[in-house]
Design a protein around this motif. Sequence first.
Motif, PDB file in Angstrom:
ATOM      1  N   SER A 127       8.342  17.343  -7.955  1.00  0.00           N
ATOM      2  CA  SER A 127       6.956  16.521  -8.885  1.00  0.00           C
ATOM      3  C   SER A 127       5.658  16.799  -9.487  1.00  0.00           C
ATOM      4  CB  SER A 127       6.200  15.062  -7.599  1.00  0.00           C
ATOM      5  OG  SER A 127       5.156  14.396  -7.606  1.00  0.00           O
ATOM      6  N   THR A 128       5.042  18.107  -8.773  1.00  0.00           N
ATOM      7  CA  THR A 128       4.515  18.562  -9.040  1.00  0.00           C
ATOM      8  C   THR A 128       4.959  19.801 -10.671  1.00  0.00           C
ATOM      9  OG1 THR A 128       3.593  19.580  -6.884  1.00  0.00           O
ATOM     10  CG2 THR A 128       2.886  20.762  -9.191  1.00  0.00           C
ATOM     11  N   LEU A 129       6.326  19.729 -10.422  1.00  0.00           N
ATOM     12  CA  LEU A 129       6.458  20.405 -12.290  1.00  0.00           C
ATOM     13  C   LEU A 129       6.932  19.264 -12.586  1.00  0.00           C
ATOM     14  CD1 LEU A 129       8.677  22.564 -12.929  1.00  0.00           C
ATOM     15  CD2 LEU A 129      11.136  21.324 -12.688  1.00  0.00           C
ATOM     16  N   MET A 130       6.846  18.099 -13.041  1.00  0.00           N
ATOM     17  CA  MET A 130       7.552  17.461 -13.969  1.00  0.00           C
ATOM     18  C   MET A 130       5.561  16.786 -13.948  1.00  0.00           C
ATOM     19  SD  MET A 130       8.843  13.169 -13.358  1.00  0.00           S
ATOM     20  CE  MET A 130      10.794  13.566 -13.703  1.00  0.00           C
ATOM     21  N   LYS A 131       4.661  16.781 -13.512  1.00  0.00           N
ATOM     22  CA  LYS A 131       3.486  16.513 -14.307  1.00  0.00           C
ATOM     23  C   LYS A 131       2.799  17.131 -14.757  1.00  0.00           C
ATOM     24  CE  LYS A 131       3.243  13.471  -9.697  1.00  0.00           C
ATOM     25  NZ  LYS A 131       2.328  13.605  -8.067  1.00  0.00           N
ATOM     26  N   GLN A 132       2.956  18.922 -14.271  1.00  0.00           N
ATOM     27  CA  GLN A 132       3.051  19.694 -15.315  1.00  0.00           C
ATOM     28  C   GLN A 132       3.772  20.054 -16.451  1.00  0.00           C
ATOM     29  OE1 GLN A 132       3.218  23.307 -12.703  1.00  0.00           O
ATOM     30  NE2 GLN A 132       1.252  22.367 -11.691  1.00  0.00           N
ATOM     31  N   ARG A 133       4.851  19.937 -16.493  1.00  0.00           N
ATOM     32  CA  ARG A 133       5.424  20.193 -17.445  1.00  0.00           C
ATOM     33  C   ARG A 133       5.619  19.108 -18.363  1.00  0.00           C
ATOM     34  NH1 ARG A 133       9.953  24.850 -18.346  1.00  0.00           N
ATOM     35  NH2 ARG A 133      11.129  24.221 -20.723  1.00  0.00           N
ATOM     36  N   ALA A 134       5.892  17.433 -18.161  1.00  0.00           N
ATOM     37  CA  ALA A 134       6.513  16.613 -19.066  1.00  0.00           C
ATOM     38  C   ALA A 134       5.730  15.840 -18.204  1.00  0.00           C
ATOM     39  CB  ALA A 134       7.587  16.669 -18.688  1.00  0.00           C
ATOM     40  N   HIS A 135       4.617  15.249 -18.423  1.00  0.00           N
ATOM     41  CA  HIS A 135       3.708  14.280 -17.909  1.00  0.00           C
ATOM     42  C   HIS A 135       3.810  13.114 -18.061  1.00  0.00           C
ATOM     43  CE1 HIS A 135       1.581  14.772 -21.406  1.00  0.00           C
ATOM     44  NE2 HIS A 135       1.379  13.464 -21.520  1.00  0.00           N
ATOM     45  N   ARG A 136       5.135  12.237 -19.344  1.00  0.00           N
ATOM     46  CA  ARG A 136       5.035  11.597 -19.694  1.00  0.00           C
ATOM     47  C   ARG A 136       6.649  11.319 -19.490  1.00  0.00           C
ATOM     48  NH1 ARG A 136       1.755   9.537 -24.432  1.00  0.00           N
ATOM     49  NH2 ARG A 136       1.042  11.617 -25.567  1.00  0.00           N
ATOM     50  N   VAL A 137       7.152  11.751 -18.579  1.00  0.00           N
ATOM     51  CA  VAL A 137       8.073  11.604 -18.213  1.00  0.00           C
ATOM     52  C   VAL A 137       7.314  10.705 -16.933  1.00  0.00           C
ATOM     53  CG1 VAL A 137      10.506  12.171 -17.464  1.00  0.00           C
ATOM     54  CG2 VAL A 137       9.730  13.389 -19.305  1.00  0.00           C
ATOM     55  N   PHE A 138       6.880  11.212 -16.176  1.00  0.00           N
ATOM     56  CA  PHE A 138       6.479  10.803 -14.841  1.00  0.00           C
ATOM     57  C   PHE A 138       5.899   9.485 -15.238  1.00  0.00           C
ATOM     58  CE2 PHE A 138       3.465  10.189 -11.739  1.00  0.00           C
ATOM     59  CZ  PHE A 138       3.974  10.320 -10.643  1.00  0.00           C
ATOM     60  N   ARG A 139       5.312   9.190 -16.131  1.00  0.00           N
ATOM     61  CA  ARG A 139       4.774   8.296 -16.748  1.00  0.00           C
ATOM     62  C   ARG A 139       5.443   7.021 -16.825  1.00  0.00           C
ATOM     63  NH1 ARG A 139       2.609   5.503 -15.336  1.00  0.00           N
ATOM     64  NH2 ARG A 139       0.620   4.697 -17.236  1.00  0.00           N
ATOM     65  N   TRP A 140       6.506   7.393 -17.114  1.00  0.00           N
ATOM     66  CA  TRP A 140       7.967   6.858 -17.323  1.00  0.00           C
ATOM     67  C   TRP A 140       8.082   6.262 -16.680  1.00  0.00           C
ATOM     68  CZ3 TRP A 140      12.980   7.912 -15.779  1.00  0.00           C
ATOM     69  CH2 TRP A 140      14.259   7.138 -16.055  1.00  0.00           C
ATOM     70  N   THR A 141       8.567   7.225 -15.497  1.00  0.00           N
ATOM     71  CA  THR A 141       8.938   6.527 -13.675  1.00  0.00           C
ATOM     72  C   THR A 141       8.591   5.739 -13.464  1.00  0.00           C
ATOM     73  OG1 THR A 141       7.427   8.742 -12.368  1.00  0.00           O
ATOM     74  CG2 THR A 141       9.928   8.870 -13.683  1.00  0.00           C
ATOM     75  N   GLU A 142       6.759   5.782 -13.403  1.00  0.00           N
ATOM     76  CA  GLU A 142       5.435   5.250 -12.797  1.00  0.00           C
ATOM     77  C   GLU A 142       6.034   3.477 -13.701  1.00  0.00           C
ATOM     78  OE1 GLU A 142       1.603   7.907 -11.683  1.00  0.00           O
ATOM     79  OE2 GLU A 142       1.949   7.004 -13.926  1.00  0.00           O
ATOM     80  N   ARG A 143       6.263   3.614 -14.612  1.00  0.00           N
ATOM     81  CA  ARG A 143       6.438   2.421 -15.681  1.00  0.00           C
ATOM     82  C   ARG A 143       7.850   1.494 -15.245  1.00  0.00           C
ATOM     83  NH1 ARG A 143       6.932   4.608 -20.386  1.00  0.00           N
ATOM     84  NH2 ARG A 143       4.467   5.599 -20.380  1.00  0.00           N
ATOM     85  N   MET A 144       8.445   2.759 -15.166  1.00  0.00           N
ATOM     86  CA  MET A 144       9.795   2.034 -13.964  1.00  0.00           C
ATOM     87  C   MET A 144       9.878   1.016 -13.113  1.00  0.00           C
ATOM     88  SD  MET A 144      12.430   1.880 -16.798  1.00  0.00           S
ATOM     89  CE  MET A 144      13.856   2.003 -15.572  1.00  0.00           C
ATOM     90  N   ASN A 145       8.675   1.354 -12.119  1.00  0.00           N
ATOM     91  CA  ASN A 145       8.348   1.222 -11.093  1.00  0.00           C
ATOM     92  C   ASN A 145       7.135   0.122 -11.083  1.00  0.00           C
ATOM     93  OD1 ASN A 145      10.264   2.420  -8.585  1.00  0.00           O
ATOM     94  ND2 ASN A 145       9.389   3.791  -9.939  1.00  0.00           N
ATOM     95  N   SER A 146       6.677   0.083 -12.209  1.00  0.00           N
ATOM     96  CA  SER A 146       5.912  -1.131 -12.137  1.00  0.00           C
ATOM     97  C   SER A 146       6.868  -2.564 -13.309  1.00  0.00           C
ATOM     98  CB  SER A 146       4.347  -0.893 -13.002  1.00  0.00           C
ATOM     99  OG  SER A 146       3.499  -1.768 -13.582  1.00  0.00           O
ATOM    100  N   ARG A 147       6.320  -4.523 -12.556  1.00  0.00           N
ATOM    101  CA  ARG A 147       6.380  -5.069 -13.089  1.00  0.00           C
ATOM    102  C   ARG A 147       6.180  -5.155 -15.431  1.00  0.00           C
ATOM    103  NH1 ARG A 147       5.586  -9.870  -9.665  1.00  0.00           N
ATOM    104  NH2 ARG A 147       7.413  -8.881  -8.164  1.00  0.00           N
ATOM    105  N   ASN A 148       4.473  -4.515 -14.929  1.00  0.00           N
ATOM    106  CA  ASN A 148       4.364  -5.637 -16.366  1.00  0.00           C
ATOM    107  C   ASN A 148       3.788  -4.087 -17.122  1.00  0.00           C
ATOM    108  OD1 ASN A 148       4.605  -8.539 -17.038  1.00  0.00           O
ATOM    109  ND2 ASN A 148       3.325  -7.958 -15.094  1.00  0.00           N
TER     110      ASN A 148
END
Length: 386
Positions: A223-244
């Motif tokens: 998780s730390t690796l993803m947030k530091q290296r590819a924050h937009r990928v992490f935001r996509w994982t959040e987006r995929m778990n959000s209805r809108n």
Amino acid sequence: MTGRRPTGVHTLYGMRASLYTGKARAYLIKQNIEYLEVVPGTPRFIKQIVPKIGRMMIPTLETPDGEIIQDSTEIIDHFEKKGLARESAYPTTPRQLAVAHVLEIYGSEGLLRPAMHYRWNFPEINDAFIERNFADGLRPGAPEEEALAAAQHGMDRMRLAASAFGVSPETVPVVESAYLELLDLLQAHFSAAPYLLGGRPSLADYGLIAPLYAHLSRDPHPSTLMKQRAHRVFRWTERMNSRNAERGSISDDSTDFFENDGIPDSLKAILRHAAEELVPETESTARFLDEWLESQDGVEAGAVLERGLGLCHFELRGTRIDALAQPYRILLLQRLQDACNSMPADSRRSVADLFEEVGLAPLLEIRTRRRVERANHREVLGAPAA
């Protein structure tokens, strides 16, 4: 939770730490389907659901009328076939549909190595978090000692499974380098689009969210690796778990797939990257299954296939990888091929041209002597392949 369940809602039996549960959960969220998530350690699942599916396996969906569906892809297709999807996971244009199937295979099968490596090979960082997840999921409400013992048993089993998927001291460097490159490619793509095929999620997103959520965006070290290296990928994982999904952080405000069956260069780069591993491992799995069939004495159609039949091997960037040959990979491959074979000739040519360009062309040709099917919640041997 007791043996009772609420009426009128779907029940998803799964865990936050479960790779494939993440795929089914994201779909239910995005389709605005009312559901209740229940961990598998509850009495109802153990006493009533497990006997029906024949094994302890998640995710499993129980519909309001009592139908049981086990397997993340079958859960998705249950709602698609009934017309209950708010926005179908399946694109209607040929190249995007084929790409969606490829990335489902890549997420569901091709990214098991980095998922297992980054979860189990950093115990000093990850284990306390994973132990609590497993304890709460496998023994909810049990005394602490019993819950932790169950968690350790489950963790030990999965730690051993990592080697079966091809994670070893010898393969770790190539597993890590390939994963870090993938993060960079996804970061570039999600800088311009919210989802893999444009403005809304598809089967491609549901495939990739499986490893990229439960293991690689939640466990502490990756998780730390993803947030530091590819924050937009992490935001996509959040987006995929959000209805809108929120807008404003990306340039594409469309709520549909890319226009004109488009596959942008950033997505082609991801496909080339996936092909490097997906093609040789799929070829090796198909060979193994055929050799296994030759060694058996007249296996009849409908015979249950184990999740893994043995170890196949292939090379990735000069490193030999020995990994479990899983019939489920062939099942997903057949879905891709069946979808392409049902297209008009000009659409098939368009897909073939794209696959040739990005190195995926062999996936349209790989066949096993017998098909792999699903029956009674298991992979089974089908009829001879056409």
